[in-house]
Scaffold this motif. Structure first.
Motif, mmCIF file in Angstrom:
data_model
loop_
_atom_site.group_PDB
_atom_site.id
_atom_site.type_symbol
_atom_site.label_atom_id
_atom_site.label_comp_id
_atom_site.label_asym_id
_atom_site.label_seq_id
_atom_site.Cartn_x
_atom_site.Cartn_y
_atom_site.Cartn_z
ATOM 1 N N LEU A 61 0.834 -1.214 0.000
ATOM 2 C CA LEU A 61 0.000 0.000 0.000
ATOM 3 C C LEU A 61 0.865 1.259 0.000
ATOM 4 O O LEU A 61 0.510 2.265 -0.625
ATOM 5 N N ASP A 62 2.003 1.203 0.679
ATOM 6 C CA ASP A 62 2.920 2.337 0.661
ATOM 7 C C ASP A 62 3.396 2.622 -0.761
ATOM 8 O O ASP A 62 3.457 3.784 -1.186
ATOM 9 N N SER A 63 3.701 1.571 -1.520
ATOM 10 C CA SER A 63 4.118 1.740 -2.914
ATOM 11 C C SER A 63 2.962 2.193 -3.796
ATOM 12 O O SER A 63 3.113 3.069 -4.659
ATOM 13 N N LEU A 64 1.794 1.597 -3.591
ATOM 14 C CA LEU A 64 0.624 1.940 -4.410
ATOM 15 C C LEU A 64 0.168 3.382 -4.197
ATOM 16 O O LEU A 64 -0.461 3.976 -5.083
ATOM 17 N N ALA A 65 0.505 3.962 -3.044
ATOM 18 C CA ALA A 65 0.098 5.344 -2.756
ATOM 19 C C ALA A 65 0.680 6.344 -3.754
ATOM 20 O O ALA A 65 0.118 7.423 -3.961
ATOM 21 N N VAL A 66 1.808 5.991 -4.394
ATOM 22 C CA VAL A 66 2.431 6.935 -5.341
ATOM 23 C C VAL A 66 1.991 6.697 -6.783
ATOM 24 O O VAL A 66 2.370 7.456 -7.680
ATOM 25 N N VAL A 67 1.199 5.646 -7.017
ATOM 26 C CA VAL A 67 0.796 5.273 -8.382
ATOM 27 C C VAL A 67 0.214 6.448 -9.185
ATOM 28 O O VAL A 67 0.597 6.657 -10.340
ATOM 29 N N PRO A 68 -0.700 7.260 -8.626
ATOM 30 C CA PRO A 68 -1.287 8.337 -9.440
ATOM 31 C C PRO A 68 -0.317 9.474 -9.765
ATOM 32 O O PRO A 68 -0.630 10.316 -10.609
ATOM 33 N N HIS A 69 0.845 9.499 -9.110
ATOM 34 C CA HIS A 69 1.711 10.678 -9.185
ATOM 35 C C HIS A 69 2.967 10.494 -10.028
ATOM 36 O O HIS A 69 3.653 11.468 -10.330
ATOM 37 N N ILE A 192 3.652 15.982 -1.926
ATOM 38 C CA ILE A 192 2.405 15.232 -1.786
ATOM 39 C C ILE A 192 2.417 14.522 -0.434
ATOM 40 O O ILE A 192 3.310 13.714 -0.163
ATOM 41 N N ASP A 193 1.467 14.873 0.405
ATOM 42 C CA ASP A 193 1.318 14.195 1.697
ATOM 43 C C ASP A 193 0.526 12.912 1.466
ATOM 44 O O ASP A 193 -0.663 12.963 1.149
ATOM 45 N N LEU A 194 1.187 11.793 1.603
ATOM 46 C CA LEU A 194 0.552 10.503 1.333
ATOM 47 C C LEU A 194 -0.206 10.001 2.554
ATOM 48 O O LEU A 194 0.248 10.168 3.682
ATOM 49 N N ARG A 195 -1.345 9.401 2.310
ATOM 50 C CA ARG A 195 -2.130 8.777 3.363
ATOM 51 C C ARG A 195 -2.181 7.282 3.077
ATOM 52 O O ARG A 195 -2.962 6.826 2.237
ATOM 53 N N VAL A 196 -1.335 6.548 3.743
ATOM 54 C CA VAL A 196 -1.259 5.103 3.504
ATOM 55 C C VAL A 196 -2.182 4.396 4.483
ATOM 56 O O VAL A 196 -1.998 4.507 5.698
ATOM 57 N N PRO A 197 -3.186 3.668 3.998
ATOM 58 C CA PRO A 197 -4.125 2.964 4.895
ATOM 59 C C PRO A 197 -3.395 2.013 5.845
ATOM 60 O O PRO A 197 -2.588 1.194 5.410
ATOM 61 N N GLY A 198 -3.655 2.177 7.138
ATOM 62 C CA GLY A 198 -3.039 1.313 8.131
ATOM 63 C C GLY A 198 -1.692 1.778 8.629
ATOM 64 O O GLY A 198 -1.114 1.181 9.532
ATOM 65 N N GLU A 199 -1.172 2.868 8.051
ATOM 66 C CA GLU A 199 0.133 3.397 8.444
ATOM 67 C C GLU A 199 -0.051 4.729 9.164
ATOM 68 O O GLU A 199 -0.577 5.674 8.589
ATOM 69 N N ALA A 200 0.377 4.778 10.426
ATOM 70 C CA ALA A 200 0.176 5.984 11.235
ATOM 71 C C ALA A 200 1.251 7.034 10.991
ATOM 72 O O ALA A 200 1.018 8.234 11.157
ATOM 73 N N GLY A 201 2.444 6.607 10.592
ATOM 74 C CA GLY A 201 3.558 7.541 10.420
ATOM 75 C C GLY A 201 3.390 8.439 9.208
ATOM 76 O O GLY A 201 2.595 8.165 8.304
ATOM 77 N N GLU A 202 4.147 9.531 9.208
ATOM 78 C CA GLU A 202 4.122 10.468 8.073
ATOM 79 C C GLU A 202 4.734 9.811 6.839
ATOM 80 O O GLU A 202 5.703 9.072 6.926
ATOM 81 N N ARG A 203 4.152 10.095 5.682
ATOM 82 C CA ARG A 203 4.705 9.648 4.408
ATOM 83 C C ARG A 203 4.563 10.788 3.407
ATOM 84 O O ARG A 203 3.520 11.427 3.332
ATOM 85 N N HIS A 204 5.627 11.046 2.669
ATOM 86 C CA HIS A 204 5.622 12.111 1.677
ATOM 87 C C HIS A 204 6.212 11.614 0.359
ATOM 88 O O HIS A 204 7.091 10.754 0.350
ATOM 89 N N LEU A 205 5.717 12.187 -0.721
ATOM 90 C CA LEU A 205 6.346 12.020 -2.027
ATOM 91 C C LEU A 205 6.784 13.412 -2.475
ATOM 92 O O LEU A 205 5.964 14.329 -2.536
ATOM 93 N N LEU A 206 8.073 13.535 -2.784
ATOM 94 C CA LEU A 206 8.615 14.806 -3.271
ATOM 95 C C LEU A 206 8.960 14.647 -4.732
ATOM 96 O O LEU A 206 9.686 13.723 -5.113
ATOM 97 N N ILE A 207 8.432 15.543 -5.552
ATOM 98 C CA ILE A 207 8.748 15.534 -6.983
ATOM 99 C C ILE A 207 9.704 16.698 -7.240
ATOM 100 O O ILE A 207 9.385 17.857 -6.962
#
Length: 212
Positions: A61-69, A192-207
């Motif tokens: 899910l962490d990997s799939l969160a960046v799919v649209p970007h 992009i502030d990612l919201r990974v289902p089931g993951e409480a920690g911060e996740r970001h994608l920087l382009i």
């Protein structure tokens, strides 16, 4: 131990929360991948995550969160480890070409096994150091997930980018200090502030793009 059907429900719920629509065949490929990942992890130490339920969240899910970007036809995943996020991206985008690079031979052997098992004809596996890679054709995007600092990532990989290409850096907390280090050479195109289902920690994608 959870069954494949339970893993399928967990994955499908996460995919829905991410706002993605994936065909059943792609969901099955993702499940086959993470099943093999868990199996090989016991001997090859692909990840510190041991439980497959956690792998679905923290890897798939962490990997799939960046799919649209992630844009571009030719993408390289640098420091891919056991194929993250490269394998999930390649499953989602069979029409694009993905090169997965890692210096660890055990990990690239696993990726080649998965590529063959899943019939991922759009995946090329490279075992070696990124600085030594001399591609015949440059890439539209360089993706990394917890690979290195932004300074190292951009410095080691700048020779791989085609004109107009972008860096896609997957990070935990927003790396303000790392961005300041490279501000004279690279600009932040999008955060992009990612919201990974089931993951409480911060996740970001920087382009990132080359500074004008």
């Amino acid at each position: 131990m959870a069954s494949r059907e339970q893993h399928r429900r967990q994955l499908c719920a996460g995919i829905k929360t991410l706002g993605l629509a994936l065909e059943d065949s792609k969901v099955e490929q993702l499940l086959d991948y993470i099943t093999e990942f868990a199996k090989w992890n016991r001997a090859y130490n692909l990840s510190a995550v041991r439980n497959i339920d956690d792998m679905i969240v923290r890897h798939l899910l962490d990997s799939l969160a960046v799919v649209p970007h992630v844009a571009g036809q030719r993408i390289i995943d640098v420091g891919t480890g056991g194929g993250l996020p490269g394998i999930p991206l390649a499953i989602c985008y069979p029409e694009r070409q993905f090169t997965l690079l890692d210096s660890n031979g055990k990990k690239t052997r696993f990726i080649f096994h998965v590529k063959t098992l899943l019939g991922l004809h759009n995946v090329r596996v490279e075992n070696g150091r990124v600085e030594a890679l001399e591609p015949t054709q440059l890439f539209d995007g360089v993706v990394s997930r917890a690979f290195a600092s932004l300074a190292d990532m951009t410095g080691w990989c700048q020779h791989l980018l085609a004109a107009g290409g972008k860096f896609y850096a997957m990070k935990g907390q927003f790396p303000k200090g790392e961005l300041a280090e490279i501000a004279d050479r690279y600009q932040l195109v999008e955060r992009i502030d990612l919201r990974v289902p089931g993951e409480a920690g911060e996740r970001h994608l920087l382009i990132l793009d080359r500074a004008v």
